[in-house]
Design a protein around this motif. Structure first.
Motif, PDB file in Angstrom:
ATOM      1  N   PRO A  75      14.101  25.957 -10.837  1.00 30.85           N
ATOM      2  CA  PRO A  75      12.570  26.317 -10.932  1.00 30.85           C
ATOM      3  C   PRO A  75      12.104  26.655 -12.882  1.00 30.85           C
TER       4      PRO A  75
ATOM      5  N   SER B  50       7.938  26.503  -1.856  1.00 33.06           N
ATOM      6  CA  SER B  50       8.178  26.410  -3.559  1.00 33.06           C
ATOM      7  C   SER B  50       9.182  28.575  -3.247  1.00 33.06           C
TER       8      SER B  50
ATOM      9  N   GLY C 299      16.538  21.112 -12.368  1.00 27.93           N
ATOM     10  CA  GLY C 299      15.766  20.646 -12.770  1.00 27.93           C
ATOM     11  C   GLY C 299      14.675  19.256 -12.871  1.00 27.93           C
TER      12      GLY C 299
ATOM     13  N   THR D   2      13.219  29.122  -2.558  1.00 27.44           N
ATOM     14  CA  THR D   2      13.804  29.801  -3.835  1.00 27.44           C
ATOM     15  C   THR D   2      13.579  31.836  -3.977  1.00 27.44           C
TER      16      THR D   2
ATOM     17  N   ASP E 149       5.596  31.381  -9.973  1.00 32.03           N
ATOM     18  CA  ASP E 149       4.570  31.270  -8.868  1.00 32.03           C
ATOM     19  C   ASP E 149       3.170  31.245  -9.046  1.00 32.03           C
TER      20      ASP E 149
ATOM     21  N   LEU F 285      10.560  34.291 -11.369  1.00 31.00           N
ATOM     22  CA  LEU F 285      10.454  32.795 -10.616  1.00 31.00           C
ATOM     23  C   LEU F 285       8.486  33.189 -10.134  1.00 31.00           C
TER      24      LEU F 285
ATOM     25  N   THR G 209      12.929  23.622 -14.668  1.00 27.08           N
ATOM     26  CA  THR G 209      12.037  22.358 -13.898  1.00 27.08           C
ATOM     27  C   THR G 209      10.746  22.957 -14.915  1.00 27.08           C
TER      28      THR G 209
END
Length: 297
Positions: free
Chosen positions: A95, A237, A156, A240, A278, A274, A98
């Motif tokens: 992520p 998500s 990604g 992850t 988020d 992460l 990404t």
């Protein structure tokens, strides 16, 4: 369902670690995508929900290259040297890549100050994971870890590229990329590995290959899209954050793998990054402000 998906995807690193001891990486990629594609084709045929419209096979080929061929090959190569848990931790960088790639390649997903801080934190976690020993030269372990990191860059790119499939039924997107991945991997694996010359794998390896393809790929896609439809992209998500935990537990229980303290520290930094990306922690704080004290008269 989210926890189940995290266990399945965490298990993919376990099964890959077992399988690559006897099956070369390219052949393992071919077996994974071919068996998964066969399974999804059967599911589509039985469900009779296939879209009769022309499918974007060239885009499926590009997606298969970015989301299957390159990352699977790099992860399987890396897992010849590193364990399931460590590979899963590095894979959690997906992520973060990404966010960076979307900032460069799209006009509507710019990098905020909060996300930039999260990206830097994630890269700090990778540095801690790999360790400063890499400065003294690229050992086999460091090269393996960099290979898995390279896979996350490809993932990604796939995440950003995959937005063009918004109008295609998700199951057909999954099957389309796996089918094209099979077509690309077949000549490559036959030419490089010459699998017909390889010794017959053990039952443990054969089981791992089947589990990797049918459970960790085909079934995982079906579960992923069901959660996506019911809970949305933001909620899914969270997987992850859970996959590395599942992989570490499975790797320790089945293979006796143990992480070094720097691996745990690196994972903590990546997981924190992460959580920041988020963004729900911030929304929660806004809705649930911390009281500054008791009542005043």
């Amino acid at each position: 369902m989210l926890v189940l998906l995290s266990i399945i995807w965490g298990g993919s690193f376990l099964f890959a670690r077992i399988a690559v001891q006897e099956v070369p990486p390219l052949t393992l990629v071919l077996l994974r995508v071919a068996l998964a594609s066969l399974t999804l084709n059967i599911v589509i045929w039985l469900s009779v929900k296939a879209n009769g419209a022309a499918l974007p096979w060239r885009s499926f080929a590009a997606m298969g290259l970015l989301n299957n061929v390159i990352p699977f090959g790099l992860i399987f190569y890396g897992q010849q040297e590193i364990g399931a848990g460590l590979a899963a931790i590095i894979n959690a960088m997906t992520p973060i890549w990404t966010v960076l790639i979307a900032h460069v390649a799209t006009g509507d997903e710019r990098l905020s100050g909060q996300k930039l801080f999260a990206v830097l934190l994630g890269f700090g976690g990778v540095i801690v994971l790999i360790g400063f020993d890499a400065l003294g030269g690229l050992s086999t372990s460091v090269i393996a870890q960099l290979a898995v990191l390279g896979a996350t860059i490809s993932y990604g790119c796939a995440g950003v590229f995959g937005k063009r499939f918004a109008g295609v039924p998700p199951l057909q997107t999954a099957n389309g990329q796996l089918t094209m991945s099979t077509a690309m991997m077949l000549p490559l694996a036959l030419f490089v590995d010459r699998p017909w010359t390889l010794p017959m794998p053990s039952l443990e390896t054969l089981f791992s290959v089947l589990a990797l393809a049918i459970v960790c790929t085909a079934l995982a896609y079906l579960l992923f899209f069901r959660i996506l439809a019911r809970a949305g992209a933001v909620n899914i998500s969270l997987v992850t954050l859970l996959v590395p935990v599942s992989a570490i537990i499975l790797g320790g229980a089945v293979l006796g793998e143990r992480l070094e303290p720097r691996h745990a520290a690196g994972m903590a930094l990546i997981m924190l990054s992460l959580i920041i990306i988020d963004g729900r922690w911030r929304n929660w704080l806004i809705k649930n402000p911390v009281s500054g004290g008791g009542k005043t008269g």
